[in-house]
Design an enzyme around this catalytic site. Structure first.
Site, mmCIF file in Angstrom:
data_model
loop_
_atom_site.group_PDB
_atom_site.id
_atom_site.type_symbol
_atom_site.label_atom_id
_atom_site.label_comp_id
_atom_site.label_asym_id
_atom_site.label_seq_id
_atom_site.Cartn_x
_atom_site.Cartn_y
_atom_site.Cartn_z
ATOM 1 N N GLU A 1 -5.038 -8.679 0.461
ATOM 2 C CA GLU A 1 -5.745 -8.417 1.717
ATOM 3 C C GLU A 1 -7.225 -8.221 1.433
ATOM 4 O OE1 GLU A 1 -4.264 -5.175 4.163
ATOM 5 O OE2 GLU A 1 -2.192 -5.808 3.839
ATOM 6 N N GLU B 1 0.805 -1.223 0.000
ATOM 7 C CA GLU B 1 0.000 0.000 0.000
ATOM 8 C C GLU B 1 0.837 1.271 0.000
ATOM 9 O OE1 GLU B 1 -3.176 0.039 2.841
ATOM 10 O OE2 GLU B 1 -4.025 -1.826 2.119
HETATM 11 C C1 PNW Z 1 -4.369 -1.943 5.382
HETATM 12 N N1 PNW Z 1 -7.676 3.682 5.650
HETATM 13 O O1 PNW Z 1 -4.317 -0.660 5.899
HETATM 14 C C2 PNW Z 1 -3.003 -2.484 5.760
HETATM 15 O O2 PNW Z 1 -2.282 -3.071 4.727
HETATM 16 C C3 PNW Z 1 -3.010 -3.320 6.991
HETATM 17 O O3 PNW Z 1 -1.765 -3.212 7.610
HETATM 18 C C4 PNW Z 1 -4.165 -2.902 7.891
HETATM 19 O O4 PNW Z 1 -4.139 -3.490 9.141
HETATM 20 C C5 PNW Z 1 -5.441 -3.243 7.143
HETATM 21 O O5 PNW Z 1 -5.470 -2.599 5.877
HETATM 22 C C6 PNW Z 1 -6.708 -2.874 7.883
HETATM 23 O O6 PNW Z 1 -6.763 -1.516 8.125
HETATM 24 C C7 PNW Z 1 -5.204 0.362 5.794
HETATM 25 O O7 PNW Z 1 -7.763 4.424 6.663
HETATM 26 C C8 PNW Z 1 -5.334 1.196 6.894
HETATM 27 O O8 PNW Z 1 -8.329 3.931 4.598
HETATM 28 C C9 PNW Z 1 -6.145 2.287 6.833
HETATM 29 C C10 PNW Z 1 -6.835 2.558 5.671
HETATM 30 C C11 PNW Z 1 -6.726 1.718 4.573
HETATM 31 C C12 PNW Z 1 -5.910 0.629 4.637
#
Ligand code: PNW
Length: 482
Positions: A388, A200
């Site tokens: 994911e 990401e």
């Molecule tokens: C992803 N948002 O993160 C990550 O790859 C993981 O490490 C994380 O734990 C998982 O998704 C769940 O959140 C994100 O705020 C974190 O839009 C935040 C966002 C998107 C993806």
């Protein structure tokens, strides 16, 4: 006079066999209503994903250096109740019993990330064999259990000494990443066949350097964020080069990205066309740049003087062909054809739009159809993995120790049904990694948001598989949505 009873009423009084005896066999869906088999291709790779800082703990062991997430989480006011990943799931010490859990679920693969700070405590220079050895042991233990390791090289825990020299604002960080990636690939590729450079790009750049909600907590100017984004995609490109140069022949290289997934508001030609345009433009800074080796004209035009500085050689590295792309898919956006010159509008969600326990995590199962579908149409990747997908839920244990996360089961069942539809339509999706195996350190949300299919009591480290673990186990066993 004849009285008719429903079959269910008859069965209640007479017993089921009395009803079926002598009657035509009643079967839903036959012959005129075929039921979708909901099954996945044979050999489909069912997995689960985690990331180093979110699960490992052992923050000071075996020569590990500090990362920006150590600094950020130890700075007051940055994470929920000041929580840190110091101990997290203690996966560093418990990986063997956690692998036993994976085996029990029937997982075919496991996606983990390497902590750069364990391998190069200062970010560059002399490697730390003791820190690296954890990944040797982890990979060996996975293989011994018949679980295929998928390795992510960077899941946000940048060594602090590199941040001190500018982090992703400094081109030298992209080069340092290449060296680190080459080192890991050289030493693991005899046993690991799939590497992802970065996880990401868009999240760690936009949240870390744009709005400051993630480490290192900076709020740069528009130009500053665009340049940091460029050095991050460049790191991916230099990482691909280094892996190809150092890994065993045949090693598969890709990345895990969370593109904005623009579903058509209505599935007709007009809106589907708009959704395709939107998917390309909305991801211009990251996935589109990687897949096309160029920034779109519209992206550069919109930024004007704030556009990033880059060379042709940068773009060539960024656009190097990949063996697969990983899509992290959580929530949908919706695009509509609006008759504008751009050709689309990303529609704002009404306040009534349903979401899971994390307010940002909107429930839109069709994202897992349109993500792979539009990516396939736009870029024809050789293979796609869903690196994911999953959700947070307000999980609690019942008095007798169960976690009945019916909302997560609902979420997974609906998303997986849409993934099955994408595959049936020809998207080359080879595997799916559920986020996540265990409840873990959810970044700025600390431990307040649980994403695991296994409940973790963070005081005792006790693991309790949730209802969703049972659902996933059944899905894997049937190779079809359970
Ligand atoms: C992803 N948002 O993160 C990550 O790859 C993981 O490490 C994380 O734990 C998982 O998704 C769940 O959140 C994100 O705020 C974190 O839009 C935040 C966002 C998107 C993806």
């Amino acid at each position: 006079m004849s009285v008719s009873f429903s079959r269910r009423t008859l069965a209640r009084f007479l017993g089921a066999s009395a009803v079926t005896a002598g009657l035509p066999r009643f079967s839903y869906g036959q012959p005129n209503r075929p039921v979708s088999p909901r099954s996945f291709p044979s050999g489909f790779l069912w997995g689960s994903a985690t990331a180093s800082y979110q699960v490992e703990g052992a923050f000071k062991e075996d020569g590990r250096g500090p990362s920006i997430w150590d600094t950020f989480s130890h700075t007051s006011g940055k994470t929920f109740q000041g929580e840190t990943g110091d101990f997290a799931d203690d996966f560093y010490h418990r990986y063997e019993s956690d692998i036993a859990l994976m085996k029990d679920l029937g997982l075919k693969s496991f996606r983990f990330s390497v902590s750069w700070s364990r391998v190069f405590p200062s970010g560059t220079g002399t490697p730390n064999p003791k820190g690296f050895d954890f990944y040797n042991k982890l990979v060996d233990a996975l293989l011994a259990s018949g679980i295929e390791p998928y390795c992510t090289l960077f899941h946000w825990d940048l060594p602090q000494p590199l941040e001190d020299k500018g982090g992703w604002q400094n081109r030298a960080t992209s080069q340092a990443f290449g060296e680190y990636a080459g080192y890991v690939a050289k030493h693991l590729s005899d046993r690991v066949a799939h590497f992802m450079t970065t996880n990401e790009l868009s999240t760690f750049v936009e949240l870390g350097y744009g709005n400051g909600l993630h480490a290192p907590g900076l709020k740069l100017s528009t130009a500053g964020v665009a340049q940091a984004a460029h050095y991050a995609v460049l790191a991916h490109g230099l990482g691909v080069q280094a892996i190809r140069a150092n890994a065993k022949t045949g090693t598969q290289v890709g990345l895990a990205e969370n593109p904005t997934i623009t579903c058509p508001v209505v599935e007709n030609d007009k809106h589907i066309g708009a959704a395709r345009l939107a998917m390309r433009e909305e991801n211009a800074r990251y996935l589109t740049a990687v897949m096309e080796g160029r920034y779109t004209d519209q992206y550069l035009r919109n930024l004007g003087a704030a556009a990033p500085k880059f060379t042709d050689a940068d773009m060539k590295a960024i656009g190097a062909p990949l063996d697969f792309i990983g899509i992290n898919c959580y929530e949908p956006e919706y695009a509509r054809a609006d008759g504008s010159a751009q050709g689309y509008e990303v529609v704002k969600k009404p306040t009534s739009f349903p979401h899971m326990a994390s307010p940002w995590l909107f429930m839109g199962p069709e994202a897992l159809y349109w993500g792979p579908k539009l990516a396939t149409e736009l870029w024809k990747p050789k293979a796609i993995y869903i690196t994911e997908n999953g959700c947070s839920s307000d999980d609690v244990l019942t008095a007798d120790g169960h976690c009945l996360d019916t909302d997560r089961v609902m979420y997974l069942r609906n998303y997986l049904s849409q993934l099955q539809r994408a595959i049936a339509d020809g998207a080359p999706v080879r595997g799916y990694f559920l986020w996540s195996l265990l409840d873990n350190f959810e970044w700025a949300d600390g431990y307040s948001k649980r994403f695991g299919i296994v409940y973790v009591d963070f005081k005792t480290q006790k693991r309790t598989p949730k209802l969703s673990a049972e659902f996933y186990k059944a899905t894997i066993a049937k190779n079809a949505v359970a």
